[in-house]
Design a protein around this motif. Sequence first.
Motif, PDB file in Angstrom:
ATOM      1  N   ILE A 132      -2.633   6.963   0.868  1.00  0.00           N
ATOM      2  CA  ILE A 132      -4.057   7.112   1.183  1.00  0.00           C
ATOM      3  C   ILE A 132      -4.634   8.138   0.222  1.00  0.00           C
ATOM      4  N   ILE A 133      -5.764   7.784  -0.388  1.00  0.00           N
ATOM      5  CA  ILE A 133      -6.486   8.744  -1.227  1.00  0.00           C
ATOM      6  C   ILE A 133      -7.646   9.273  -0.392  1.00  0.00           C
ATOM      7  N   PHE A 188       0.854  -1.181   0.000  1.00  0.00           N
ATOM      8  CA  PHE A 188       0.000   0.000   0.000  1.00  0.00           C
ATOM      9  C   PHE A 188       0.893   1.234   0.000  1.00  0.00           C
ATOM     10  N   PHE A 191     -10.227   1.990   3.201  1.00  0.00           N
ATOM     11  CA  PHE A 191      -9.294   2.178   4.312  1.00  0.00           C
ATOM     12  C   PHE A 191     -10.050   2.179   5.633  1.00  0.00           C
ATOM     13  N   ASP A 224      -2.140   4.381  -8.200  1.00  0.00           N
ATOM     14  CA  ASP A 224      -3.071   5.437  -7.786  1.00  0.00           C
ATOM     15  C   ASP A 224      -4.495   4.914  -7.663  1.00  0.00           C
ATOM     16  N   ASP A 225      -5.467   5.607  -8.257  1.00  0.00           N
ATOM     17  CA  ASP A 225      -6.866   5.221  -8.067  1.00  0.00           C
ATOM     18  C   ASP A 225      -7.288   4.003  -8.889  1.00  0.00           C
ATOM     19  N   THR A 275      -7.276   0.161  -5.513  1.00  0.00           N
ATOM     20  CA  THR A 275      -7.544   0.657  -4.165  1.00  0.00           C
ATOM     21  C   THR A 275      -8.359  -0.351  -3.368  1.00  0.00           C
ATOM     22  N   ASP A 293     -12.161   7.295   2.670  1.00  0.00           N
ATOM     23  CA  ASP A 293     -10.771   7.214   2.254  1.00  0.00           C
ATOM     24  C   ASP A 293     -10.467   5.804   1.759  1.00  0.00           C
ATOM     25  N   VAL A 294      -9.511   5.700   0.826  1.00  0.00           N
ATOM     26  CA  VAL A 294      -9.076   4.398   0.319  1.00  0.00           C
ATOM     27  C   VAL A 294      -7.565   4.326   0.361  1.00  0.00           C
ATOM     28  N   LEU A 295      -7.050   3.106   0.440  1.00  0.00           N
ATOM     29  CA  LEU A 295      -5.609   2.865   0.339  1.00  0.00           C
ATOM     30  C   LEU A 295      -5.314   2.432  -1.087  1.00  0.00           C
ATOM     31  N   SER A 296      -4.341   3.060  -1.688  1.00  0.00           N
ATOM     32  CA  SER A 296      -3.911   2.695  -3.031  1.00  0.00           C
ATOM     33  C   SER A 296      -2.697   1.783  -2.910  1.00  0.00           C
ATOM     34  N   TYR A 297      -2.558   0.855  -3.861  1.00  0.00           N
ATOM     35  CA  TYR A 297      -1.400  -0.039  -3.819  1.00  0.00           C
ATOM     36  C   TYR A 297      -0.748  -0.180  -5.191  1.00  0.00           C
TER      37      TYR A 297
END
Length: 195
Positions: free
Chosen positions: A117-118, A114, A141, A134-135, A138, A126-130
């Motif tokens: 955080i977006i 990861f 989160f 980027d988006d 995801t 909020d989401v975690l990107s990995y």
Amino acid sequence: MQRFVSRSSWFWSANRLPNWLFLSNRSIHYVQGQSRPPNLREYFYFIDHQGMLFLDDAKMKNFTSCFKEKAFLAFFFKRLKANNSGKYEEDFPYVSPCGLEKNYVRCDDRPIVFTHIIDGRGSKADVLSYAHADDLLTVPFEPSKLYMCSETGRVYYPASEVVGGVGLVKSSLGFQLSKSIVFGNGEGRDRKSVV
């Protein structure tokens, strides 16, 4: 700053850190793009602890030599799964199949890293990107699911079961989150929880 309580029993529930993670490097013999019958090409990749994807045999592994095309990264990581092919399983525990190609993958720690955080900007969560996509890649989160391993000091978060159920949090993001870490004991293990 928001503070959260960790409920990280998911991390230890199925012995999520595999034995190969703690093994030393072995000598592996392969040729990038080697062809096997029936017309199957094989490629070999490495994912470092910052989530960067490289050809495994690249001598220099840094930002200039990693894959950066977000569409390719999304395509590659969406297909990533445990290697149960009977080939290279010990040295390359993951595979990302692509038509007549098999992309065998090994990693420094975990195959999913990861990276940031977006921010949902209020209306969205909020989401975690990995995987530096980027988006395009995801997961939701939930801060209470973060876990800091006392043996390594690394921070982990749940990931897809097809890649072992746990992903690593990139160290710079882990450092950013460390401002909210509460130290404590739990479930028979001395561990640090992110709250």
